[in-house]
Design a protein around this motif. Structure first.
Motif, PDB file in Angstrom:
ATOM      1  N   UNK A   1     -40.596 -60.617   2.880  1.00 20.35           N
ATOM      2  CA  UNK A   1     -40.538 -60.128   1.511  1.00 20.35           C
ATOM      3  C   UNK A   1     -41.745 -60.654   0.780  1.00 20.35           C
ATOM      4  N   UNK A   2     -42.383 -59.794   0.084  1.00 13.30           N
ATOM      5  CA  UNK A   2     -43.588 -60.146  -0.669  1.00 13.30           C
ATOM      6  C   UNK A   2     -44.589 -60.919   0.171  1.00 13.30           C
ATOM      7  N   UNK A   3     -44.728 -60.478   1.391  1.00  9.84           N
ATOM      8  CA  UNK A   3     -45.744 -61.037   2.255  1.00  9.84           C
ATOM      9  C   UNK A   3     -45.315 -62.254   3.048  1.00  9.84           C
TER      10      UNK A   3
ATOM     11  N   UNK B   1     -30.897 -61.727   1.872  1.00  9.89           N
ATOM     12  CA  UNK B   1     -31.332 -60.494   2.522  1.00  9.89           C
ATOM     13  C   UNK B   1     -30.579 -59.311   1.948  1.00  9.89           C
ATOM     14  N   UNK B   2     -29.302 -59.500   1.764  1.00 10.16           N
ATOM     15  CA  UNK B   2     -28.505 -58.411   1.202  1.00 10.16           C
ATOM     16  C   UNK B   2     -29.025 -58.055  -0.180  1.00 10.16           C
ATOM     17  N   UNK B   3     -29.346 -59.052  -0.910  1.00 10.53           N
ATOM     18  CA  UNK B   3     -29.771 -58.839  -2.282  1.00 10.53           C
ATOM     19  C   UNK B   3     -31.101 -58.104  -2.360  1.00 10.53           C
ATOM     20  N   UNK B   4     -32.054 -58.552  -1.537  1.00 14.03           N
ATOM     21  CA  UNK B   4     -33.404 -58.012  -1.652  1.00 14.03           C
ATOM     22  C   UNK B   4     -33.613 -56.763  -0.811  1.00 14.03           C
TER      23      UNK B   4
ATOM     24  N   UNK C   1     -36.939 -57.493  15.581  1.00 10.31           N
ATOM     25  CA  UNK C   1     -37.028 -56.554  14.472  1.00 10.31           C
ATOM     26  C   UNK C   1     -37.674 -57.245  13.294  1.00 10.31           C
ATOM     27  N   UNK C   2     -38.577 -56.513  12.652  1.00  6.03           N
ATOM     28  CA  UNK C   2     -39.199 -57.041  11.448  1.00  6.03           C
ATOM     29  C   UNK C   2     -38.721 -56.165  10.309  1.00  6.03           C
ATOM     30  N   UNK C   3     -37.951 -56.740   9.413  1.00 12.66           N
ATOM     31  CA  UNK C   3     -37.436 -55.929   8.313  1.00 12.66           C
ATOM     32  C   UNK C   3     -37.857 -56.542   6.988  1.00 12.66           C
ATOM     33  N   UNK C   4     -37.688 -55.755   5.969  1.00 16.42           N
ATOM     34  CA  UNK C   4     -38.066 -56.249   4.653  1.00 16.42           C
ATOM     35  C   UNK C   4     -38.238 -55.083   3.710  1.00 16.42           C
ATOM     36  N   UNK C   5     -38.165 -55.353   2.425  1.00 17.98           N
ATOM     37  CA  UNK C   5     -38.270 -54.277   1.445  1.00 17.98           C
ATOM     38  C   UNK C   5     -39.613 -53.559   1.525  1.00 17.98           C
TER      39      UNK C   5
END
Ligand SMILES: Nc1ncnc2c1ncn2[C@@H]1O[C@H](COP(=O)(O)OP(=O)(O)OP(=O)(O)O)[C@@H](O)[C@H]1O
Ligand SMILES: Nc1ncnc2c1ncn2[C@@H]1O[C@H](COP(=O)(O)OP(=O)(O)OP(=O)(O)O)[C@@H](O)[C@H]1O
Ligand SMILES: [Mg+2]
Ligand SMILES: [Mg+2]
Lengths: 270, 319, 478, 327, 400
Positions: B272-274, B291-294, B81-85
């Protein structure tokens, strides 16, 4: 029973006092037995009904292709209603042109194609405030407080945004016009979990400020958590309706529409 | 022990699974979890059996760096899985890997092949198939035709050979059967003769994913495949994804539904941010405070119906 | 030049030829009944059935006439004549045959003439030979033919002009003269042609900006936009030439009619089509039909010829290296003002942004509270009004307008907006300027009838480098 | 008014070589646009090249087969030259490039500089290139009346040409039917809808587009040959107007249908001839002058075209449903 | 073996082969399109000719009937064919038109292969000499007019000549002869010997700039209606407007378009003896409307009269008969000269050979079916910008 009409807009309604059925009184928006479709001879809505009272959040869930988006679009004059009645504030608004509805204070966030790709973010938001250009600055600050990214990227073309960023723009655009009724079609799709939550909280917040909301969601659990009432739509008809909480716990609704992934995952986790 | 058996045989057997059974074997799954068990949880870590390896891939838009991946590997037969904001660069990374966009710097290998400057269609033919976050369906083609387009190497797709139906009828039939089976699975069978343009938002997502699976890819890259899909259906499709692996497919997917990630992913990478900021087994990554934070946010486990949420928000805003 | 040598080399052969021909002709002329009368000097001579002409004009190398020179005609008939104040002289002769014109050698020397004698052949019945013009100022280049009327080689007997053999030679000679003249001229032409290219570009910009506006709002490439331009010009013609109004009211009338047609066609055609959700391709076919109908409607009312809006030619003046006149400059100024106005409208005003929003996604625009129909209506009115205005200016600048003027420019309009980037306002202007300048300047280096090809080629080349046009933006994938 | 000649002339358009030539060009365009979504606004360019290729080689004395090959080869080369750099352009931009390219061909073809090869603006006279074709006719000399129609058997606008033209149309339609309903056609249609999606499925979009461009161009070249055989080669006769007619035909008949081009072409020319014939007969020149009658005829044709599209936007054979999903 | 255009198919069903006494005149005119402004004088001439013929008792005792169609221009080649088809379907005895060389190319085979004689009033291309036994023309090939104009230019002492010509068969053909004649008489052609502008050209400024920069002392303009804007552009760039040379396509009355005196002294040539005011008035009257140009009016008139006389002489109005007698009535075998249909018919009826001497002043048809001789009138523009007749020049048309 609370007389929603007489409540000050900012009043908090204790959730416990909401009745199982519909609140009494004149509904703000009343759709009765809508039959509508895109192509001649093919009806997508087969008598769907929906009522929205002042100050409510109403959720609509249902399987893919049930007609949820079609229902919203037909409320908004973007899909032709063949039969049925649509009353807003006592006025018949069946098949009224969308821009007229906007001037009546109804805002809409479509599910797809919800931004103007060749306009910048700022211009997209300008379009949101099209009918009240003077309020732009004030509203702009407001939506940027929800989605801070929009401020920093305001000159980027919406067409080059990521999926989630588009969704933010779409939502922000609808909020720009400071509507009194908001129709949201899957506002949380594509947003990160944090922003999903943020969106739902904001919906509650604007609701608290007096905006009535109809929200279509596939993130059904989250949605039903914040809804006063919910409808389950299937094949263009109302399948179930009731208080949000009740639907959330109804085993039939769970097995047919909500699934139990969350529990399963939690079990796995244990 | 599954490891003692050759995977290939298993895979073959798996496709000929008896009716009714979904998950036939757990051979690949077991292998992957065994492999990943001792992999370190640091960004850009090396994996035992990577299918895709990216190095120093960057992509800039104007002044902004959308993607800046130092090193990234995807474990073969794993479900990653690839996750991120939002706006982290996940989709852009997909675009770069599949040749739809060209990076400013970097190189990456798929199955040992250098993929720089490889055309998207070549990438797909090599077995790396992707779906699009903003769905792309062929509107004025039927749903079934959309599916059939997903089938790889068809003799009938040659200009001259297409004139002789004898050359492609048989394969066409097989493809149709396969497509119909998939549509059945994705609850689209009723729509098979309708134009794809008439599908609802969620149905398009489903079609897009089903179409990608037509070609039995080695690596399938799904960009938010389940956004807008009904939860009940989503749940049943997860099993399908897991069964894919046992047919030899590696899965990389982007998703914002944390439960889904927890449920099926063997490995989670956070962007995050690339940049890749975290990697690891789902459970541990989800507990990573950064991770939780962002990404996950503080409200992840709170009932949003609670008024306390609003109060919290208000006080937050007052600050 | 080798010409001289050639003619000398031919001398012997020519002499042989000459004698035989001469003998033959002699025999013929004897045979003809009614012996020829004597030749006479006349003020002007025109050949008829009974007489031929040997005439000419005596000029020095600088084209100044030489008066009062006595010329002697000999051959079949004889006479003398004196050149008049313009250097003209003429003999009317009655017999077919060879004639020689001679003057005093000293005169020829004094004025730098090529020769003092020339021999020509007269044949009354032939267009080529009923009249022979003898000019002693004949330039060397042209004599490369080796034929001609005889003034070439001084004492050459020079055969008569022999139709086909001369033709290739003459065109070659012309090419060389032309070529050298052209290079010498280029310097003089550059500024003037650059200027006219800019003016034409501005006109083109004014024409195409309306088309671009429609495209930018509805996605429709209107093939009938050319006719809207023609309409403007023709209405101005009606105003000035039929109703005899002054130009300004006529122009206003034309623009008003143009805008009116925009409004009417939107109500009658485009709005219903949009309501039926007919695709832009189909709408494009409708514009082709409309263009056809309009063109022939113009032809019905105005006929097929070119109509001038104004009769008189304005006084021209010189600014630096270019010659121009007031109407041209005023037209250019109007074009600039309107185009800049439209650009500002598109990017600075609410309505302008709305037009772009409508083109992106009409349903969403409507859901944002934009009255889409209203916006499109305004765009059609604006677009057709501007087309009419450009038609008026164009009619004045191009000195005339006809039923198909717009249609012939349509392709250039398309090229201009595409080059600039479809749907972008400043793109139309920049694209038009490029097309205008390239079209006008390219005739410096390539033949004139291919100059539009060069403008189109520029378009293709630009698109190869920037597939979205100069000002267009690329969309992201995925 | 003589109804019989009006009817016979009108219906004569149904089988006219020109109608067939337009059918062929429209079939080509159907492959371009109807199937692949390539906005080729320069089909006349392919036709002109086909006509030049055929006529120039014929006038140099090549045999028929070689001339047809030359025409096809020219179309293929042109398609390649045009396609390699421009197929990546967006549809509207491609439209402009093809329109411009066709116009460039015409301008160069008619320029005085090319007089030796193409005849310049005068073009190529029929006596220079039609004799061999007419000579292959198995029909006897003279003219024949069949039903309403009398035409010469072999010369110019002849029965022989009609026969050849419509046999070609039949072959082209058959081929298209086969192609449209094959996986190859499906890929083309997919490209029409969304080429990036097709790319992501591993199909080489550029190759397919190129194949479509070439194929449609070849049909265009055949259309060009048929178009010039009953008359002469003149660059202006194969200009923008021809492309526009071809588009009109395609969309009148219905894009992406097999019989659309045939029906569209028949309809357009029958309509045009009918209107003009009736106008000639019906309006006395005492009312308006006869050239006004002729212009009025065109006006009516233009308006009729508009009405046809307005009232049947999907074309005669098109699928109304498809319109709903217009991009 | 059936390649020849001269109609191998003689007697198989063409109506024109049968003897008939009803003369049906087919007319192909450029009534729409870019040459549409040429149609009014032609149509007027047709009307005038037909009414003159019918007033004199018609052909073979019957009134002439007409069938007309619009060929449009070469841009509409399909219309060339369908118009021809339209006329041919009505079994014409004879077809007059089309005027333009390019349209003639598109249609002549269809007409001549049906053994219907046709006559073009404006196709000046020298390629058309001897095109088909059934093809005639009343206009001499462009070499004739070009030679005369070239000499006029040389005789006026022009040293440097610029030629503004539009790229069309008519234009470039005429230009080539003008240039050839003028050059051989000592004129330097400084512009336009190879350069031509597009027939659809609207913007003449750069062309005029180029002309001006070549420093000509006279300019020959070979064009049709494009002349109007070109003239104004020349004037506005300050070119000497009194030393222009025009051809038949544009030697016209510019009094309505241009300021008085602008063109004074410029010259033009028109084939034919002076197109009399009287004839022009008659044309306008026959047409019922104002006509601005009279180009090809006389040629049309003469063409029709000749065909009618041929039918009258042959005693039948079928194509083959007319074709056979065309040369004869034009005076190829000599005969008594007559100038009107009425007179000619009277002579024919009295059994005499005739030589119709019409308005164009052309001689009998030669072996190529071209006029064997022609008149070229030279005109000088007066102070009102109206061309005034100066003199005429007659001569033989070359036959090779
Ligand atoms: N433009 C269209 N034309 C024709 N049919 C359509 C169109 N859009 C949607 N439909 C059909 O209408 C039905 C309902 O679609 P709708 O978009 O309302 O579904 P939905 O409930 O919103 O589903 P989802 O959750 O997937 O968004 C579907 O069966 C779909 O196929
Ligand atoms: N063509 C482009 N021009 C400018 N910026 C772009 C372009 N494409 C992407 N970006 C920016 O790059 C960033 C990364 O985009 P990307 O689509 O990869 O995000 P993502 O991780 O997929 O987000 P989401 O979860 O919202 O889909 C975004 O901020 C986006 O605005
Ligand atoms: Mg939906
Ligand atoms: Mg993304």
């Amino acid at each position: 029973m609370i007389d929603t009409e007489n409540l000050p807009a900012t009043a908090t309604r204790p959730r416990a006092e909401i009745h199982v059925g519909e609140p009494e009184g004149e509904p703000l928006l009343d759709a009765v037995d809508l039959v509508a479709g895109y192509l001649p001879g093919v009806n997508i809505l087969n008598g769907a009904s929906l009522t929205l009272h002042e100050g409510e959040i109403v959720g609509i869930i249902g399987p893919n292709g049930a007609g949820k988006s079609t229902l919203l679009k037909s409320l908004f004059g973007l899909v032709h209603i063949h039969s049925g009645k649509l009353i807003f504030k006592g006025k018949d608004i069946t098949n009224l042109r969308a821009d007229k509805l906007v001037s009546l204070g109804v805002g809409f966030v479509p599910q797809t194609e919800n931004v103007f790709p060749s306009l910048t973010i700022a211009e997209n938001l300008h379009m949101g405030a099209y009918q009240a250009p003077k309020k732009f600055n004030e509203r702009f600050d407001y939506v940027c407080s929800i989605f801070p990214k929009l401020e920093t990227r305001k000159d980027q073309l919406a067409g080059s945004l990521s999926g989630g960023e588009r969704q933010m723009v779409a939502m922000a655009r609808a909020l720009m016009m400071n509507p009194s009724v908001l129709l949201l079609d899957e506002p949380s799709a594509g947003l990160s979990p944090m922003l999903q939550d943020e969106t739902f909280i904001r919906v509650r917040q604007v609701n608290k400020a007096g905006v009535s909301v109809i929200i279509v969601e596939q993130n059904a659990r989250r949605c039903l958590q914040i809804c006063d009432r919910g409808y389950v739509l299937d094949q263009g008809r109302n399948a179930y309706s009731g208080r949000g909480r009740d639907l959330l716990e109804d085993p039939k609704v769970i097995s047919l529409y909500l699934g139990n992934l969350e529990e399963e995952v939690e079990e796995e986790g244990r | 022990m599954p490891e003692s058996k050759p995977f290939q045989d298993l895979a073959k057997w798996a496709t000929k699974a008896p009716e009714g059974e979904t998950l036939i074997s757990t051979a690949y799954r077991d292998k992957v979890s065994a492999d990943l068990e001792f992999v370190e949880h640091t960004p850009g870590v090396h994996k035992p059996d990577p299918i895709l390896v990216a190095n120093n891939v960057t992509r800039k838009f104007g002044g902004m760096t959308a993607v800046d991946v130092k090193h990234f590997e995807i474990e073969r037969h794993g479900i990653t899985a690839l996750i991120g904001p939002n706006g982290a660069g996940k989709t852009t990374f997909f675009n770069l890997m599949t040749g739809f966009d060209t990076p400013n710097t970097g190189e990456w290998r798929f199955d040992g092949h250098d993929m720089a400057h490889v055309q998207p269609e070549k990438v797909a033919r090599m077995g790396m198939v992707r779906t699009f976050q903003l769905t792309k369906v062929m509107s004025r083609l039927t749903v079934l035709d959309n599916m059939l387009l997903g089938a790889p190497v068809q003799p009938g797709e040659g200009m001259f050979r297409s004139l002789i139906p004898g050359l492609w009828r048989k394969q066409e039939k097989a493809n149709t059967e396969k497509a119909e089976a998939l549509l059945e699975r994705f609850l689209l069978i009723k729509k098979k003769d309708d134009f794809a343009g008439s599908l609802s938002g969620g149905q398009r997502k489903l079609l897009e994913m089903a179409r990608a699976l037509m070609s039995d890819p080695q690596l399938v890259m799904l960009d938010e495949p389940m956004a807008g899909v009904n939860p009940a259906l989503k749940q049943s499709l997860l099993e399908h994804i897991m069964s894919l692996r046992e047919e030899g497919t590696t899965v990389l997917f982007v998703e914002h539904d944390i439960n889904m990630v927890r449920h099926i992913a063997d490995w989670v990478t956070v962007m995050a941010e690339g940049r890749i900021v975290a990697e690891g087994q789902p459970k541990s990554v989800m507990e990573d405070p950064a991770v939780i934070d962002a990404y996950l946010g503080a409200n992840a486990n709170i009932d949003l119906g609670d008024d306390s949420v609003l109060d919290l928000k208000e006080s937050e805003e007052q600050r | 030049m080798t010409a001289v040598h050639i003619s000398i080399r031919r001398h012997r052969l020519g002499l042989l030829l000459f004698t035989t021909v001469f003998a033959l002709l002699m025999a013929l002329s004897i045979a003809t009944p009614g012996r020829a009368l004597a030749a006479e000097a006349v003020p002007t001579c025109n050949p008829t059935a009974t007489n031929g002409c040997v005439n000419g004009i005596l000029q020095d190398a600088d084209k100044k006439p030489i008066a009062n020179v006595t010329l002697k005609l000999s051959g079949k008939e004889e006479a003398t004549a004196t050149t008049d104040a313009e250097g003209k002289w003429a003999f009317s002769v009655t017999a077919d045959g060879e004639y020689t014109v001679t003057m005093d050698e000293s005169v020829a020397k004094e004025h730098g003439l090529k020769a003092a004698t020339a021999t020509v052949e007269i044949e009354k019945n032939s267009f080529d030979k009923a009249r022979q013009v003898v000019r002693f100022d004949k330039p060397v280049a042209a004599s490369a033919n080796g034929s001609g009327s005889g003034a070439a080689g001084s004492d050459s007997t020079a055969g008569t002009q022999s139709g086909s053999s001369g033709s290739s030679g003459s065109s070659d000679a012309a090419q060389t003269t032309n070529g050298s003249a052209a290079t010498a001229n280029i310097g003089k032409r550059v500024w003037q042609q650059l200027f006219s290219g800019i003016i034409f570009g501005l006109m083109l910009g004014l024409m195409s900006v309306g088309m671009n506006l429609v495209y930018g709002t509805t996605g429709l490439s209107s093939f009938s936009h050319g006719e809207q331009v023609s309409l403007g010009g023709l209405m101005a013609y009606v105003g000035t030439q039929v109703l005899h109004w002054p130009l300004i009211p006529a122009a206003i009338f034309a623009v008003a009619i143009g805008a009116l047609t925009g409004w009417i066609q939107n109500e009658l055609v485009w709005a219903p089509l949009r309501r039926k959700r007919v695709g832009t391709m189909q709408q494009m076919i409708v514009t082709i039909g409309l263009s056809m109908a309009l063109q022939y409607l113009f032809q019905f009312f105005f006929g097929g010829d070119i109509k001038g809006i104004t009769k008189s030619v304005p006084a021209s003046f010189v600014i630096g290296p270019v010659t121009t006149d007031a109407p041209t400059l005023i037209s250019a100024a109007i074009a600039i003002i309107v185009i800049v106005g439209v650009t500002l409208f598109l990017y600075r005003t609410r309505l302008g942004r709305a037009t772009r929003a409508v083109s992106d996604n009409a349903a969403l625009a409507s859901a944002s509270g934009i009255n889409v129909e209203q916006v499109v209506r305004i765009v059609w009115i604006l677009s057709c009004g501007m087309a009419a205005l450009s038609g008026v200016l164009l009619g004045i600048y191009l000195n005339g307008i006809s039923w198909n003027t717009g249609a012939t420019l349509l392709l250039l309009m398309f090229a201009a907006v595409t080059l600039g980037g479809l749907g972008t306002a400043n793109g139309a202007l920049v694209g038009s300027l490029i097309i205008g300048i390239v079209a006008d300047m390219s005739s410096l280096v390539i033949p004139n009838d291919m100059r539009y090809a060069s403008a189109l080629a520029i378009l293709i080349i630009v698109l190869l480098v920037r597939p979205q046009g100069l000002f267009g933006k690329q969309q992201r994938v995925g | 008014m003589d109804f019989l000649t009006i009817i016979s002339n009108t219906l004569g358009e149904l089988i006219a070589p020109t109608t067939a030539a337009y059918v062929l060009a429209a079939i080509g365009l159907n492959i371009h646009f109807g199937m692949t979504g390539l906005m080729n606004m320069g089909q006349a360019g392919f036709m002109l090249l086909g006509a030049y290729g055929f006529a120039i080689t014929q006038s140099m004395g090549a045999n028929l087969f070689a001339s047809v090959c030359a025409a096809v080869a020219l179309a293929v080369i042109y398609a390649l030259l045009l396609g390699i750099p421009t197929l990546k352009l967006g549809p509207d931009y491609l439209a402009m490039v093809t329109l411009a390219a066709a116009e460039i061909i015409r301008i160069i073809g008619r320029s005085t500089a090319m007089t030796k090869i193409t005849g310049g603006s005068a073009g190529i006279s029929p006596q220079d290139f039609t004799t061999q074709f007419e000579g292959t006719s198995p029909l006897p000399n003279g003219s024949t009346t069949f039903l309403l129609w009398t035409y010469n058997n072999n010369i110019a606008n002849s029965w022989w040409l009609r026969l050849v033209a419509w046999v070609l149309v039949a072959i082209a339609a058959l081929l298209c039917w086969r192609w449209f309903h094959s996986p190859w056609g499906r890929v083309l249609k997919g490209i029409r809808e969304d080429e990036n999606a097709i790319r992501s499925l591993g199909k080489n979009v550029t190759t397919y587009k190129m194949q479509a461009l070439i194929l449609g161009g070849i049909f265009g070249a055949f259309g060009g040959i048929i178009f010039v055989l009953p008359r002469s080669v003149q660059p202006d006769s194969l200009g923008r107007a021809v492309t526009f007619y071809t588009w009109t035909i395609l969309l009148l008949g219905g894009a992406a249908t097999i019989f659309g081009p045939i029906l569209g072409s028949c309809l357009l020319w029958v309509l045009l001839t009918f209107v003009k014939e009736v106008m000639r007969g019906a309006i006395p020149d005492t009312l308006i002058s006869s050239n006004q009658v002729e212009s009025l005829g065109w006006v009516i044709v233009g308006v009729a075209l508009m009405c046809l599209v307005i009232f049947r936007p999907q074309g005669l054979l098109g699928d109304r449903k498809e319109l709903a999903f217009n991009a | 073996g059936c390649g020849s255009s001269s109609g191998g198919g003689t007697d198989s069903g063409t109506a024109s082969a049968k003897k008939t006494d009803s003369f049906v005149l087919g007319g192909l005119w450029p009534e729409t399109g870019s040459l549409a402004y040429l149609a009014p004088p032609e149509l007027a001439a047709e009307k005038l000719a037909v009414s003159d013929i019918n007033a004199a008792g018609g052909v073979l005792g019957k009134d002439v009937t007409t069938v007309d169609a619009d060929t449009s221009d070469a841009d509409h080649a399909d219309q060339n064919s369908s118009a021809t088809q339209s006329v041919m379907s009505k079994n014409p005895s004879f077809v007059i038109g089309p005027a333009s060389s390019s349209v003639v190319k598109n249609v002549y085979k269809t007409i001549t292969s049906a053994n219907v004689p046709m006559l073009s009033m404006g196709a000046t291309s020298s390629d058309f000499s001897g095109l088909s036994p059934y093809f005639f023309r009343t206009v001499p090939p462009d070499s004739v007019q070009g030679a005369v104009l070239g000499q006029v230019i040389a005789q006026d002492g022009v040293k440097n000549l610029a030629v503004a010509v539009f790229n069309d068969e008519y234009g470039t053909g005429l230009r080539d002869t003008i240039v050839k004649t003028a050059e051989s008489a000592g004129v330097n052609v400084v512009y336009g010997a190879n350069d031509a502008f597009d027939p659809t050209e609207t913007n003449f400024s750069s062309i005029v700039t180029a002309i001006k920069a070549s420093n000509p002392d006279a300019i020959a303009i070979v064009a049709f209606d494009q002349t109007k804007p070109l003239l104004k552009e020349l004037a506005s760039q300050g070119v000497d407007m009194h030393k222009l040379y025009f051809v038949d396509g544009n030697t016209a009355d510019y009094s309505k378009e241009l300021d008085a005196g602008l063109l004074e002294g410029s010259k033009g040539t028109i084939p034919g003896v002076m197109a009399s005011d009287d004839f022009q008035k008659k044309l306008v009257k026959a047409y019922g409307k104002d006509i601005t140009t009279f180009t090809y009016g006389a040629e049309t008139y003469d063409g029709i009269i000749l065909a009618a006389l041929a039918a009258q002489k042959g005693g039948s109005a079928d194509g083959a008969t007319i074709q056979k007698n065309m040369a004869a009535v034009s005076g190829a075998n000599g005969g008594e000269e007559c100038t009107t249909y009425k007179d000619c018919v009277a002579l024919l009826k009295s059994g005499k050979d005739i030589k119709y001497k019409g308005l164009t002043g052309i001689g009998p048809f030669n072996k190529n079916n071209d006029p064997s001789s022609a008149n070229i009138g030279v005109y000088v523009f007066d102070g009102k910008n109206v061309p005034q007749f100066d003199h005429t020049q007659e001569g033989k048309v070359p036959t090779d």
